[in-house]
Design a protein around this motif. Structure first.
Motif, PDB file in Angstrom:
ATOM      1  N   LYS A 168       0.837  -1.204   0.000  1.00 26.42           N
ATOM      2  CA  LYS A 168       0.000   0.000   0.000  1.00 26.42           C
ATOM      3  C   LYS A 168       0.875   1.258   0.000  1.00 26.42           C
ATOM      4  O   LYS A 168       0.651   2.190  -0.779  1.00 26.42           O
ATOM      5  CB  LYS A 168      -0.911  -0.016   1.233  1.00 26.42           C
ATOM      6  CG  LYS A 168      -1.909   1.107   1.290  1.00 26.42           C
ATOM      7  CD  LYS A 168      -2.884   0.890   2.454  1.00 26.42           C
ATOM      8  CE  LYS A 168      -4.243   0.442   1.936  1.00 26.42           C
ATOM      9  NZ  LYS A 168      -5.221   0.184   2.990  1.00 26.42           N
ATOM     10  N   GLU A 169       1.873   1.254   0.855  1.00 25.11           N
ATOM     11  CA  GLU A 169       2.746   2.428   0.903  1.00 25.11           C
ATOM     12  C   GLU A 169       3.538   2.589  -0.385  1.00 25.11           C
ATOM     13  O   GLU A 169       3.740   3.706  -0.872  1.00 25.11           O
ATOM     14  CB  GLU A 169       3.675   2.351   2.123  1.00 25.11           C
ATOM     15  CG  GLU A 169       2.973   2.920   3.355  1.00 25.11           C
ATOM     16  CD  GLU A 169       3.712   2.684   4.659  1.00 25.11           C
ATOM     17  OE1 GLU A 169       4.874   2.233   4.621  1.00 25.11           O
ATOM     18  OE2 GLU A 169       3.099   2.950   5.714  1.00 25.11           O
ATOM     19  N   LYS A 170       3.962   1.464  -0.959  1.00 23.27           N
ATOM     20  CA  LYS A 170       4.707   1.510  -2.223  1.00 23.27           C
ATOM     21  C   LYS A 170       3.849   2.167  -3.311  1.00 23.27           C
ATOM     22  O   LYS A 170       4.325   3.029  -4.061  1.00 23.27           O
ATOM     23  CB  LYS A 170       5.092   0.082  -2.632  1.00 23.27           C
ATOM     24  CG  LYS A 170       6.087   0.024  -3.776  1.00 23.27           C
ATOM     25  CD  LYS A 170       6.528  -1.409  -4.053  1.00 23.27           C
ATOM     26  CE  LYS A 170       7.274  -1.477  -5.394  1.00 23.27           C
ATOM     27  NZ  LYS A 170       7.538  -2.878  -5.782  1.00 23.27           N
ATOM     28  N   MET A 171       2.577   1.782  -3.360  1.00 23.55           N
ATOM     29  CA  MET A 171       1.668   2.342  -4.363  1.00 23.55           C
ATOM     30  C   MET A 171       1.458   3.848  -4.149  1.00 23.55           C
ATOM     31  O   MET A 171       1.482   4.630  -5.109  1.00 23.55           O
ATOM     32  CB  MET A 171       0.315   1.617  -4.288  1.00 23.55           C
ATOM     33  CG  MET A 171      -0.744   2.177  -5.219  1.00 23.55           C
ATOM     34  SD  MET A 171      -0.498   1.708  -6.937  1.00 23.55           S
ATOM     35  CE  MET A 171      -1.109   0.017  -6.882  1.00 23.55           C
ATOM     36  N   MET A 172       1.266   4.249  -2.914  1.00 23.83           N
ATOM     37  CA  MET A 172       1.007   5.673  -2.653  1.00 23.83           C
ATOM     38  C   MET A 172       2.241   6.512  -2.967  1.00 23.83           C
ATOM     39  O   MET A 172       2.126   7.637  -3.480  1.00 23.83           O
ATOM     40  CB  MET A 172       0.536   5.856  -1.207  1.00 23.83           C
ATOM     41  CG  MET A 172      -0.832   5.190  -0.958  1.00 23.83           C
ATOM     42  SD  MET A 172      -1.685   5.693   0.559  1.00 23.83           S
ATOM     43  CE  MET A 172      -0.620   4.973   1.793  1.00 23.83           C
ATOM     44  N   ILE A 173       3.421   5.956  -2.706  1.00 27.31           N
ATOM     45  CA  ILE A 173       4.659   6.683  -3.026  1.00 27.31           C
ATOM     46  C   ILE A 173       4.827   6.766  -4.545  1.00 27.31           C
ATOM     47  O   ILE A 173       5.149   7.818  -5.096  1.00 27.31           O
ATOM     48  CB  ILE A 173       5.865   6.000  -2.347  1.00 27.31           C
ATOM     49  CG1 ILE A 173       5.793   6.256  -0.831  1.00 27.31           C
ATOM     50  CG2 ILE A 173       7.184   6.516  -2.916  1.00 27.31           C
ATOM     51  CD1 ILE A 173       6.679   5.352   0.003  1.00 27.31           C
ATOM     52  N   GLU A 174       4.556   5.645  -5.235  1.00 31.27           N
ATOM     53  CA  GLU A 174       4.636   5.627  -6.708  1.00 31.27           C
ATOM     54  C   GLU A 174       3.701   6.682  -7.318  1.00 31.27           C
ATOM     55  O   GLU A 174       4.021   7.302  -8.333  1.00 31.27           O
ATOM     56  CB  GLU A 174       4.260   4.230  -7.227  1.00 31.27           C
ATOM     57  CG  GLU A 174       4.197   4.089  -8.746  1.00 31.27           C
ATOM     58  CD  GLU A 174       5.578   4.016  -9.403  1.00 31.27           C
ATOM     59  OE1 GLU A 174       6.554   3.747  -8.684  1.00 31.27           O
ATOM     60  OE2 GLU A 174       5.686   4.253 -10.624  1.00 31.27           O
ATOM     61  N   ALA A 175       2.553   6.895  -6.652  1.00 32.03           N
ATOM     62  CA  ALA A 175       1.575   7.870  -7.154  1.00 32.03           C
ATOM     63  C   ALA A 175       1.942   9.296  -6.762  1.00 32.03           C
ATOM     64  O   ALA A 175       1.249  10.240  -7.133  1.00 32.03           O
ATOM     65  CB  ALA A 175       0.179   7.530  -6.634  1.00 32.03           C
ATOM     66  N   GLY A 176       3.022   9.441  -6.004  1.00 32.11           N
ATOM     67  CA  GLY A 176       3.449  10.778  -5.606  1.00 32.11           C
ATOM     68  C   GLY A 176       2.536  11.424  -4.584  1.00 32.11           C
ATOM     69  O   GLY A 176       2.513  12.654  -4.443  1.00 32.11           O
ATOM     70  N   LEU A 177       1.748  10.611  -3.879  1.00 27.01           N
ATOM     71  CA  LEU A 177       0.837  11.169  -2.877  1.00 27.01           C
ATOM     72  C   LEU A 177       1.604  11.517  -1.605  1.00 27.01           C
ATOM     73  O   LEU A 177       2.551  10.825  -1.225  1.00 27.01           O
ATOM     74  CB  LEU A 177      -0.267  10.156  -2.545  1.00 27.01           C
ATOM     75  CG  LEU A 177      -1.171   9.745  -3.716  1.00 27.01           C
ATOM     76  CD1 LEU A 177      -2.099   8.615  -3.303  1.00 27.01           C
ATOM     77  CD2 LEU A 177      -1.968  10.942  -4.216  1.00 27.01           C
ATOM     78  N   ARG A 178       1.183  12.595  -0.969  1.00 23.16           N
ATOM     79  CA  ARG A 178       1.726  12.953   0.346  1.00 23.16           C
ATOM     80  C   ARG A 178       1.211  11.921   1.352  1.00 23.16           C
ATOM     81  O   ARG A 178       0.007  11.684   1.456  1.00 23.16           O
ATOM     82  CB  ARG A 178       1.237  14.344   0.727  1.00 23.16           C
ATOM     83  CG  ARG A 178       1.995  15.003   1.863  1.00 23.16           C
ATOM     84  CD  ARG A 178       1.417  16.372   2.183  1.00 23.16           C
ATOM     85  NE  ARG A 178       1.676  17.335   1.125  1.00 23.16           N
ATOM     86  CZ  ARG A 178       0.794  17.771   0.253  1.00 23.16           C
ATOM     87  NH1 ARG A 178      -0.465  17.354   0.315  1.00 23.16           N
ATOM     88  NH2 ARG A 178       1.129  18.621  -0.682  1.00 23.16           N
ATOM     89  N   THR A 179       2.088  11.264   2.085  1.00 23.30           N
ATOM     90  CA  THR A 179       1.660  10.253   3.070  1.00 23.30           C
ATOM     91  C   THR A 179       2.247  10.603   4.434  1.00 23.30           C
ATOM     92  O   THR A 179       3.217  11.353   4.520  1.00 23.30           O
ATOM     93  CB  THR A 179       2.142   8.844   2.658  1.00 23.30           C
ATOM     94  OG1 THR A 179       3.560   8.888   2.459  1.00 23.30           O
ATOM     95  CG2 THR A 179       1.469   8.384   1.383  1.00 23.30           C
ATOM     96  N   PRO A 180       1.654  10.067   5.504  1.00 20.20           N
ATOM     97  CA  PRO A 180       2.191  10.382   6.833  1.00 20.20           C
ATOM     98  C   PRO A 180       3.604   9.794   6.969  1.00 20.20           C
ATOM     99  O   PRO A 180       3.862   8.677   6.505  1.00 20.20           O
ATOM    100  CB  PRO A 180       1.243   9.659   7.801  1.00 20.20           C
ATOM    101  CG  PRO A 180       0.041   9.306   7.004  1.00 20.20           C
ATOM    102  CD  PRO A 180       0.484   9.175   5.588  1.00 20.20           C
ATOM    103  N   ARG A 181       4.466  10.541   7.580  1.00 18.29           N
ATOM    104  CA  ARG A 181       5.821  10.068   7.824  1.00 18.29           C
ATOM    105  C   ARG A 181       5.746   8.841   8.738  1.00 18.29           C
ATOM    106  O   ARG A 181       5.034   8.817   9.736  1.00 18.29           O
ATOM    107  CB  ARG A 181       6.591  11.197   8.530  1.00 18.29           C
ATOM    108  CG  ARG A 181       8.085  11.003   8.646  1.00 18.29           C
ATOM    109  CD  ARG A 181       8.749  12.310   9.115  1.00 18.29           C
ATOM    110  NE  ARG A 181       8.110  12.858  10.319  1.00 18.29           N
ATOM    111  CZ  ARG A 181       8.429  12.514  11.565  1.00 18.29           C
ATOM    112  NH1 ARG A 181       9.377  11.633  11.790  1.00 18.29           N
ATOM    113  NH2 ARG A 181       7.795  13.072  12.602  1.00 18.29           N
ATOM    114  N   VAL A 182       6.472   7.780   8.367  1.00 18.99           N
ATOM    115  CA  VAL A 182       6.552   6.607   9.230  1.00 18.99           C
ATOM    116  C   VAL A 182       7.618   6.869  10.288  1.00 18.99           C
ATOM    117  O   VAL A 182       8.706   7.372   9.985  1.00 18.99           O
ATOM    118  CB  VAL A 182       6.917   5.363   8.398  1.00 18.99           C
ATOM    119  CG1 VAL A 182       7.128   4.150   9.316  1.00 18.99           C
ATOM    120  CG2 VAL A 182       5.837   5.069   7.380  1.00 18.99           C
ATOM    121  N   VAL A 183       7.266   6.577  11.523  1.00 27.28           N
ATOM    122  CA  VAL A 183       8.225   6.760  12.613  1.00 27.28           C
ATOM    123  C   VAL A 183       8.814   5.375  12.915  1.00 27.28           C
ATOM    124  O   VAL A 183       8.098   4.460  13.320  1.00 27.28           O
ATOM    125  CB  VAL A 183       7.533   7.363  13.848  1.00 27.28           C
ATOM    126  CG1 VAL A 183       8.513   7.480  15.005  1.00 27.28           C
ATOM    127  CG2 VAL A 183       6.946   8.731  13.500  1.00 27.28           C
TER     128      VAL A 183
END
Lengths: 260, 260, 260
Positions: free
Chosen positions: C29-44
Motif C-alpha cells: 500500500k505504501e509503495k503504491m502511494m509513493i509511486e503515485a506521488g501522494l503525500r503520506t504520513p511520515r513513518v516513525v
C-alpha cells in the motif's frame, strides 16, 4: 399538550395515540425498551454508585437542556447544586443518573405498516445539539481555562448512512420494538417511529430514547433518503409515506387499523 | 479583486456590486448587521477587558486562518506574540477581539428576489474547517500533552436541517437583512446571500458574518435541498435560481432591478 | 477472503483483482502511494523517534480498532502494554507508528473508466467512527476525570462537499493514482476507488489509505451526489456506474479491459 389531553381527542388520528404516554413517561419508556429487548443504559440508583462516566438528566426534560456529565459523587453534587441555584430543579429527586455510553449518536427512522406488516427503514441521521456539538471546537486548554458546562439543546439534524453490516441488527431492533408495542399498547406501533441511541466502539447500539411518532430528522429526507430509495421508486418522505398509508388503508377498508 | 475594481466594472452584473465592499470591510459589515438588528458577538475593545472565552481575529483575514481563542490577557498576548514571530501580523493593532459565542455553527443560504419581493431559504449547512473540526478527535490528555493551536481554514461543507421551531426567526433575520441593505446600499440585496453564525444553548442565533453573494455551501445542493424542495417542484440549485431570476427579469423588462 | 483466494477465482470479475493484494498489505500500500506521488504520513521507525503527536496502528487491523495516539515514548509504551494485556497484540512488533496529521478526515470516491480513460469524482464523505467521533462531546474536564482511550470503529458516513479550489488537486491525485496502478499492477485501476486522508490547516491533503474498490461511503449517494450530478443527467450511484461500464464494455467488445 399533555398525554391525557391527546387521549381525549375524539377525532380519529393517524397512529396510536395511546403510545404517546409511553414516550412521555420515563418509567413507561424504560418498560417498553426492556420489553423490546433493547440494550439500554444502566440506571445508576444512587450517587453513591457512580463509577465511571455517567449522564445526569432531569425527569421529563424537554430537548436535552440541563443534562450534565459526572464521574463521581462530588461531580454529581456540584452539578445538582448549580441546577438548584438556577431554580431549574428543586432537589436531587428531580434528577436521575444513567451510565454514559461512549460512542457516536445515531437516530434510526422507521415506518411500520399495520396494513402490510412490513417494517421500513426510511432514514438515518444524527442530531446537532448546542452547545455540546460545539465544545469539540474548543481546545482542551481553553476548555479548562474558561470552564465548560455542556448543554444538549437540539438545533438540527445531519444526514448519515450506516456501515452495511449494522443494518441487520437495525431491522431486528425495529421489529422487536413493533412486537413489544403490540403487546403493551394495542393496537401497537402504527406508522413512523424512531430509535435513538449510540453506537459504541464494538459497533453495539444502546437505545436511550424512542419517539413513537414522526421526528425532526425526517426533515432531511423530504426528497427521499438513501434508504427510502431502496424501497420506493419515487422520492418518499415520511410525510408522503403516511399519506400513502392512509390512502391504502381507506382503499382496502382498513382505516380502523391505522387510526386511533 | 478589490472592491473598487469590482465597482469599476462596466459590464452589468447580476446582484448588487456595491454591497461587496460592505462584506469586505470589518466596520461596514458590522454597521450592516447592526442596522439589520441582528445579534452579533460583543466586540471586546481592549485586551484588558477580556473576561471569559474570546476569539481573536485578523482584520481582513481570508478563510479563517490565524484566528485563536483566549480567556484572559495573558493568553491573548501569547497568541499575538506567535503571530508576530511568524510575521503574520505586525502588531496588536492588526487584531480585534470578539466574545466567543458557545454553540454550533450554522450557515443560512437565502435568495431574495428583487422582482417579486419574496425571500427564499434555499439551504442550510455547516462548514468543515481544518484543523478546528479535527481537534475534537484528539483526546484532552493528548491535546495537553502535544499542544494544540487551532486554525479555521475552510475545507468543505456538511448539509443540515434546522429544528422547525427555529425557522420563523430564520426568515425574520433574512427579511431584516434585506430591509437594512435597501436602506444602506441601494438597490439593496439582490439574489443570493448567507448569514453565518452560531446557535447557542438557548437556541438563539448570533450572526458573525454575512456573505452578500453566492457561497460555497450551496454546492451541497446542486440537486436541490430539503428547503428548496418546499418552494420549487424542480431541483433548484442556487445557480439555477439565479439563471431563472435573470430570465424572469428579462421577460418582464425589469433587468434593471437585478443588475448593477 | 484472503488475497490469494480472490486471485484464484476463475470467474471473471469487474475490476482488477490483483490490486486488492496491494490494499491488504501495509508495505505494498505504501509503495503504491509513493509511486503515485501522494503525500503520506511520515513513518516513525522507532519509539525513540516519537516527537509530537503520532498514531499507533496494528498491522492488518480491520476497521480502525486498537489505534491509539501518543506524543512520546512513555505514552507509546503505555498503550502497547494495554493491547498486550488485552491480548490484542503479542508484542511491539505488531505495531507501527505514523506521524499524526492534524486536520479533518475526507474520503474521495472516484471512478476510472478503462474504456474511455476518463476519471470521474462521484462523491465525497467523511467517516463516522466510534468512539473517536463522540469524544468531542465529552468536555476536557470529564475526559481527564474519567479517562478516555479512543477507538476508530467505522459506524457510518456523513456527506460533504469540498471547497472548490481544492478540486483541481483532487483530480490530479486521482490521475496520479491511476497512472501508478497501471505501472505497478497491470491492467491498473479499473472502476471505483477511494483515496482516504486528512486536509490539514494549509488545505494540503495527506493520504493515509486507499481502497481499490467500491467503498461504504458511496451508500450516501444511491441517488447521485453533488459531484455525479455534474457529470451525469441521471442519478448515478457507484453501483449504477459499474453496471453501465460493464454494458458499455460489452457493447464495444472490450470486456477484457474491465474484467480480470
Amino acid at each position: 399538550m399533555k398525554s391525557d389531553e391527546i387521549e381525549k381527542i375524539d377525532t380519529p388520528m393517524f397512529g396510536n395515540k395511546w403510545i404517546l404516554r409511553w414516550e412521555a413517561s420515563r418509567e413507561l419508556k424504560e418498560k417498553m425498551m426492556i420489553e423490546a429487548g433493547l440494550r439500554t443504559p444502566r440506571v445508576v440508583k444512587s450517587k453513591e454508585d457512580i463509577n465511571g462516566l455517567c449522564i445526569v438528566k432531569l425527569h421529563g426534560a424537554a430537548g436535552g437542556r440541563g443534562y450534565y456529565l459526572v464521574w463521581d459523587k462530588a461531580s454529581f453534587e456540584d452539578g445538582a447544586k448549580q441546577l438548584i441555584d438556577q431554580k431549574v430543579i428543586k432537589s436531587h429527586n428531580d434528577l436521575y443518573i444513567q451510565e454514559f455510553i461512549r460512542g457516536v449518536p445515531v437516530y434510526l427512522q422507521y415506518f411500520y405498516s399495520a396494513i402490510t406488516g412490513d417494517l421500513e427503514l426510511l432514514g438515518i441521521d444524527r442530531r446537532y445539539e448546542s452547545d455540546i456539538d460545539g465544545i469539540g471546537r474548543i481546545p482542551a486548554k481553553q476548555q479548562l481555562g474558561a470552564g465548560v458546562e455542556p448543554s444538549y439543546n437540539i438545533i438540527g439534524n445531519i444526514p448519515l448512512v450506516l456501515r452495511e453490516s449494522l443494518l441487520d441488527e437495525v431491522y431486528k431492533m425495529g421489529e422487536s420494538f413493533v412486537r413489544a408495542a403490540e403487546r403493551l399498547v394495542p393496537p401497537g406501533m402504527v406508522g413512523p417511529f424512531c430509535l435513538e441511541g449510540v453506537y459504541d466502539r464494538e459497533g453495539k447500539f444502546t437505545t436511550f430514547e424512542f419517539s413513537a411518532r414522526i421526528v425532526a430528522g425526517t426533515n432531511l429526507y423530504l426528497d427521499g433518503s438513501p434508504y427510502s430509495g431502496l424501497v420506493y421508486d419515487v422520492p418518499m418522505s415520511m410525510g408522503r409515506r403516511i399519506a400513502r398509508e392512509v390512502k391504502t388503508a381507506n382503499k382496502k377498508g382498513k382505516l380502523g387499523k391505522v387510526l386511533t
